[in-house]
Enzyme design. Sequence first.
Site, PDB file in Angstrom:
ATOM      1  N   ARG A  44       0.847  -1.188   0.000  1.00 41.47           N
ATOM      2  CA  ARG A  44       0.000   0.000   0.000  1.00 41.47           C
ATOM      3  C   ARG A  44       0.886   1.243   0.000  1.00 41.47           C
ATOM      4  NH1 ARG A  44       1.615   1.775   4.131  1.00 41.47           N
ATOM      5  NH2 ARG A  44       0.489   3.712   3.765  1.00 41.47           N
ATOM      6  N   ASP A 233      -2.053  10.678  -2.856  1.00 41.82           N
ATOM      7  CA  ASP A 233      -2.311   9.583  -3.792  1.00 41.82           C
ATOM      8  C   ASP A 233      -2.546  10.079  -5.209  1.00 41.82           C
ATOM      9  OD1 ASP A 233      -2.916   6.658  -2.415  1.00 41.82           O
ATOM     10  OD2 ASP A 233      -3.051   8.325  -1.018  1.00 41.82           O
TER      11      ASP A 233
END
EC number: 5.3.1.23
Length: 332
Positions: A44, A233
């Site tokens: 992640r 992100d």
Amino acid sequence: MKAIEWRNNRLIILDQTLLPLEEKYLELNDYHAVAEAIKTLRVRGAPSIGVAAAYGIAFGALSIETRYCSEFLPLYQQISAEIASTRPTAKNLFMAVERMDHVVASGTDVLQVKISLVDEAVKIHREEEEASRKISTFGADLIQPGWTVLTHCNAGPLATAGYGTALGVIIAAHQQNKGISAFATETRPLLQGARLTALELKEAGVPFKLITDSMAGHFMKKGVINAVVVGADRIARNGDTANKIGTYSLAVLALAHGIPFYVAAPSSTFDKSIESGNDIVIEERKPEEITYLRGQRIAPENIDVANPAFDVTPANLIAAFITENGIIRRGE
């Protein structure tokens, strides 16, 4: 701890869902396993996801048993599509897929294309490592001696396949003997701050306090926090930034208390194809991530749950972006 390692055409990842209780490395044997690892957050963090995606595609390409481009291409496209479908928000994932697709589109010999795909994945990995190191160095210059810096979620080595972005800034400032300290939010619902950031700060020797997400405003009001540094992100052309859910609230609180709010991210996270945060797809994850904790139900049955993984912070709340190319201040 290494989040990702490519060894003898095998991908080794650290299962981040088990940390800090267990340090377990997984050897992934095919691209389906890589896709599943990305979906389930075993790997992640936007840069790490991009690196894993590149290796996953290389993995898949190596398994295609044909020397004819006409047979190779449709099978490759299936692999690329599966990897691209794993998580919708992180720009780094799609950057990696696009680069791997370009390698295939530029090739004419299947064997050479396979070799080039592995080389490109390794290159992406090295670029992310180098970018995070530069980000950390540039960002540390913004941190004044004696400051206490708040960070959210996890943007350290585990998330970046390198040195770290937001957390790298904090660690670099600490290593420069600036006498800084940190606050880490626990980051509900999956507790990346409590499980991962706290672990990395502890291992780096940075003085820090772990707090619940809802405590941030209290400590800002008390004048304890001097800066906020987070990762990202996806960053739109206008600077709107998608990051872990709760980031927007911290940015609003920081503005209200006159605290600089910084975003640390590599250029691979910037998406020039979208104008603003309104165009960013926000991943909605399973309700069980909120209603269960470590396998134990903590909420009543048969209730409605909203679980967006990310929110978008408007560019006007961000004092500066810390990139591998330097500092971009608001309005630049």
